[in-house]
Scaffold this active site. Structure first.
Site, short mmCIF file in Angstrom:
data_model
loop_
_atom_site.label_atom_id
_atom_site.label_comp_id
_atom_site.label_asym_id
_atom_site.label_seq_id
_atom_site.Cartn_x
_atom_site.Cartn_y
_atom_site.Cartn_z
CB SER A 137 -0.86 0.12 1.22
OG SER A 137 -1.53 1.46 1.51
CE1 TYR A 150 -4.81 -2.22 4.85
CE2 TYR A 150 -3.75 -0.06 4.45
CZ TYR A 150 -4.39 -1.30 4.03
OH TYR A 150 -4.44 -1.53 2.62
#
Length: 260
Positions: A137, A150
């Site tokens: 990400s 995350y």
């Protein structure tokens, strides 16, 4: 990675980025096996798109072991693994209530891919042209305040990808890392309607174009993620973090960073 002629196992392929890529990969002439927890969703997607399906819970090591063995037995030609499944949850580390979400995020986003790769390592090395496609990400490179674990799991996936690529050098296995920006999916509540996130079809189309035009790429970076990916390299890390987090401290969705 060659864009066609593969047999691809894509756990986490029942929705979002996983499903969008699965449909496009199948259209390119690949055999695609999608994995997910819901038998109902798998059955519907098989009927609609012609996918093969396998039930799997990527947070459960026994499920991973059983599903991986099933895929290899049913599809011995499988040569591409895409551990796509992931979760993203807002957390407040000033309160002990965050711990359960943090642990589940690590189990799904880090241990899941590690266990999947471990289950396929021997088999993939037996194939003449194999690929592990990891999913990191932009938040591996600049933190969103609302999602500490995350962010950390995606940084772990990035470094895992960098390192196992070195270990697989000289074998038939390549490692490709997808680096998505914010994309309009149901990863978090309201995210699919976020006007500042990249439309899902636009992300999937650009990703497929990059995979096709850059078969030897180590990272697949759509243009919109480069603001986050290279902020520190440009000497703009503080500005990038400020732009990313220019919202309420507990918001799950950031104000958009300027395109670069």
């Amino acid at each position: 990675m060659n864009i066609t002629g593969n047999t691809i196992f894509l756990p986490g392929g029942t929705r979002g980025i996983g499903l969008a890529l699965a449909t496009r990969l199948r259209a390119k002439g690949n055999t695609v096996i999608i994995g997910g927890r819901s038998a109902t969703a798998l059955h519907a997607l098989a009927a609609e798109h012609g996918f093969a399906t396998v039930r799997i819970d990527t947070a459960d090591p026994e499920s991973i072991e059983a599903a991986s063995a099933e895929v290899i037995e049913r599809f011995p030609e499988v040569n591409v693994l895409v551990p796509m499944a992931g979760i993203m949850r807002a957390e407040d580390w000033r309160s002990p209530g965050f711990l359960h979400d943090a642990e589940e995020t690590v189990a799904t986003n880090v241990l899941g891919p590690i266990r999947l790769i471990a289950a396929f390592t021997k088999h993939l090395q037996s194939r003449p042209d194999a690929t592990i496609v990891t999913v990191a990400s932009g938040l591996a490179h600049a933190p969103l305040r609302a999602t500490p674990t995350y962010n950390a799991t995606k940084a772990a996936v990035h470094m895992l990808s960098e390192t196992i690529r070195l270990q697989f050098a000289g074998t038939s296995v390549s490692v490709v890392e997808l680096v998505p920006p914010a994309v309009q999916t149901d990863l978090m509540p309201g995210h699919a309607e976020n006007p500042h996130a990249m439309p899902l079809d636009e992300y999937a189309d650009e990703t497929m174009s990059l995979l096709e035009s850059q078969p030897d790429a180590h990272e697949i970076q759509v243009e919109r993620v480069k603001f986050l990916r290279y902020g520190e390299v440009r000497g703009e890390y503080d500005q990038v973090v400020a732009a990313l987090n220019a919202t309420d401290p507990h918001a799950a969705t950031p104000t958009p960073a300027p395109a670069m």
